[in-house]
Design an enzyme around this catalytic site. Sequence first.
Site, PDB file in Angstrom:
ATOM      1  N   PRO A  94       0.820  -1.222   0.000  1.00  0.00           N
ATOM      2  CA  PRO A  94       0.000   0.000   0.000  1.00  0.00           C
ATOM      3  C   PRO A  94       0.852   1.269   0.000  1.00  0.00           C
ATOM      4  O   PRO A  94       1.758   1.428   0.818  1.00  0.00           O
ATOM      5  CB  PRO A  94      -0.802  -0.126   1.297  1.00  0.00           C
ATOM      6  CG  PRO A  94      -0.832  -1.589   1.588  1.00  0.00           C
ATOM      7  CD  PRO A  94       0.503  -2.102   1.127  1.00  0.00           C
ATOM      8  N   GLU A  95       0.551   2.144  -0.957  1.00  0.00           N
ATOM      9  CA  GLU A  95       1.174   3.455  -1.020  1.00  0.00           C
ATOM     10  C   GLU A  95       0.063   4.496  -0.970  1.00  0.00           C
ATOM     11  O   GLU A  95      -1.092   4.172  -0.692  1.00  0.00           O
ATOM     12  CB  GLU A  95       2.043   3.568  -2.280  1.00  0.00           C
ATOM     13  CG  GLU A  95       3.148   2.521  -2.320  1.00  0.00           C
ATOM     14  CD  GLU A  95       4.137   2.708  -3.459  1.00  0.00           C
ATOM     15  OE1 GLU A  95       4.353   3.856  -3.884  1.00  0.00           O
ATOM     16  OE2 GLU A  95       4.699   1.700  -3.931  1.00  0.00           O
ATOM     17  N   LYS A 130       1.088   7.726   4.020  1.00  0.00           N
ATOM     18  CA  LYS A 130       0.605   6.352   4.140  1.00  0.00           C
ATOM     19  C   LYS A 130      -0.186   6.111   5.426  1.00  0.00           C
ATOM     20  O   LYS A 130      -0.570   4.972   5.714  1.00  0.00           O
ATOM     21  CB  LYS A 130       1.792   5.379   4.074  1.00  0.00           C
ATOM     22  CG  LYS A 130       2.579   5.443   2.779  1.00  0.00           C
ATOM     23  CD  LYS A 130       3.733   4.447   2.808  1.00  0.00           C
ATOM     24  CE  LYS A 130       4.600   4.538   1.573  1.00  0.00           C
ATOM     25  NZ  LYS A 130       5.702   3.544   1.587  1.00  0.00           N
ATOM     26  N   HIS A 175      -6.732 -13.320   8.161  1.00  0.00           N
ATOM     27  CA  HIS A 175      -5.813 -12.210   8.426  1.00  0.00           C
ATOM     28  C   HIS A 175      -6.528 -10.969   8.956  1.00  0.00           C
ATOM     29  O   HIS A 175      -5.918  -9.904   9.033  1.00  0.00           O
ATOM     30  CB  HIS A 175      -5.016 -11.871   7.165  1.00  0.00           C
ATOM     31  CG  HIS A 175      -4.184 -13.012   6.673  1.00  0.00           C
ATOM     32  ND1 HIS A 175      -4.006 -13.289   5.325  1.00  0.00           N
ATOM     33  CD2 HIS A 175      -3.506 -13.981   7.345  1.00  0.00           C
ATOM     34  CE1 HIS A 175      -3.242 -14.357   5.195  1.00  0.00           C
ATOM     35  NE2 HIS A 175      -2.922 -14.800   6.398  1.00  0.00           N
ATOM     36  N   ARG A 205       1.121  -9.804   7.045  1.00  0.00           N
ATOM     37  CA  ARG A 205       2.480  -9.832   7.604  1.00  0.00           C
ATOM     38  C   ARG A 205       2.630  -9.052   8.903  1.00  0.00           C
ATOM     39  O   ARG A 205       3.637  -9.194   9.599  1.00  0.00           O
ATOM     40  CB  ARG A 205       3.475  -9.318   6.560  1.00  0.00           C
ATOM     41  CG  ARG A 205       3.544 -10.213   5.320  1.00  0.00           C
ATOM     42  CD  ARG A 205       4.602  -9.763   4.355  1.00  0.00           C
ATOM     43  NE  ARG A 205       5.942  -9.869   4.923  1.00  0.00           N
ATOM     44  CZ  ARG A 205       7.057  -9.518   4.274  1.00  0.00           C
ATOM     45  NH1 ARG A 205       6.967  -9.038   3.040  1.00  0.00           N
ATOM     46  NH2 ARG A 205       8.230  -9.616   4.851  1.00  0.00           N
ATOM     47  N   ARG A 249      19.355  18.211  -0.471  1.00  0.00           N
ATOM     48  CA  ARG A 249      19.179  16.906   0.169  1.00  0.00           C
ATOM     49  C   ARG A 249      20.270  15.947  -0.285  1.00  0.00           C
ATOM     50  O   ARG A 249      20.503  15.774  -1.479  1.00  0.00           O
ATOM     51  CB  ARG A 249      17.806  16.355  -0.182  1.00  0.00           C
ATOM     52  CG  ARG A 249      17.415  15.101   0.554  1.00  0.00           C
ATOM     53  CD  ARG A 249      17.139  15.331   2.002  1.00  0.00           C
ATOM     54  NE  ARG A 249      16.065  16.302   2.222  1.00  0.00           N
ATOM     55  CZ  ARG A 249      15.560  16.559   3.420  1.00  0.00           C
ATOM     56  NH1 ARG A 249      16.046  15.952   4.490  1.00  0.00           N
ATOM     57  NH2 ARG A 249      14.597  17.442   3.549  1.00  0.00           N
ATOM     58  N   ARG A 267      16.418  -1.023  -1.943  1.00  0.00           N
ATOM     59  CA  ARG A 267      15.136  -1.297  -2.595  1.00  0.00           C
ATOM     60  C   ARG A 267      15.349  -1.787  -4.018  1.00  0.00           C
ATOM     61  O   ARG A 267      16.162  -1.242  -4.757  1.00  0.00           O
ATOM     62  CB  ARG A 267      14.274  -0.031  -2.623  1.00  0.00           C
ATOM     63  CG  ARG A 267      13.874   0.477  -1.235  1.00  0.00           C
ATOM     64  CD  ARG A 267      13.200   1.818  -1.349  1.00  0.00           C
ATOM     65  NE  ARG A 267      12.784   2.332  -0.056  1.00  0.00           N
ATOM     66  CZ  ARG A 267      11.581   2.164   0.455  1.00  0.00           C
ATOM     67  NH1 ARG A 267      10.661   1.504  -0.224  1.00  0.00           N
ATOM     68  NH2 ARG A 267      11.270   2.662   1.637  1.00  0.00           N
TER      69      ARG A 267
END
Length: 262
Positions: A2-3, A59, A93, A112, A151, A249
């Site tokens: 999920p984003e 999120k 779940h 999870r 950054r 990632r």
Amino acid sequence: MPELPDVEAFREVLASCAQGRRIERVEVRDAGVLHGVSARKLRRDLEGRSFAEPERHGKWLLARTDGGPTVMLHFGMTGQLVCCGPDDAPHPHDRVVFAVARDRLLRYRDQRKLQGVWLADDVGVAGILDRQGPDAMVVDRKGFDAVLSGRRGRVKSVLTDQSVLAGLGNLLADEILWRARLHPATPAADLTDAERGRLYTEMRRTLRSAIRAGCVPPRNSWLTGRRDDPDAPCPRCGEPLRRRRIAGRGTVWCPRCQPSAS
């Protein structure tokens, strides 16, 4: 995983299923998803209240109640929010179930259990959200430039750092960088003003489309639709896609559309 678009879809599920409805019962089927609150306290503080209009930041889903605490939901990699009827069969779940107005069940489902459920007052909510960057769907161009300016790190890792910009995960970051024709390993500090502008524009376009779909859609015209295929070609130019780990990632890009500066 999920984003931001998925969590926005969960916000709509919460609004349509439970907003304005009384919480008749809270059933904790797995206390392992609770953070800083016991099952007993969760029931005591919520039962009898009603869900107010929900909010989302990045999120995080904020299930506010009428003058009471806020249920903060984070979905990790496998979480969902599902609206069911009272006669629908339980799912293995389902971790926490909110029975609302006697005829609906709002189920927090997660295989999870990497994140979960928090209960917070206004100070607690602010404490969690203060550690987040601006929401990727809300931030304007000036704010976007400000969080990227100076950054350190590669642009892929900066985009997925929730303390910099909230809501983007692995799929969205790769999709946005592919659309903006930027290599994911490009140092964020090296981006030109034109490149930051292109990145911001494609982020907005991608998010709008994904929110309409309720997820990051695996369309063949999107990088997302090809990234899991072996020897997949770029949807734009046909060049074989490349893969490597960047900042831990799994990352996919097109070497022709997104050439490395080095």
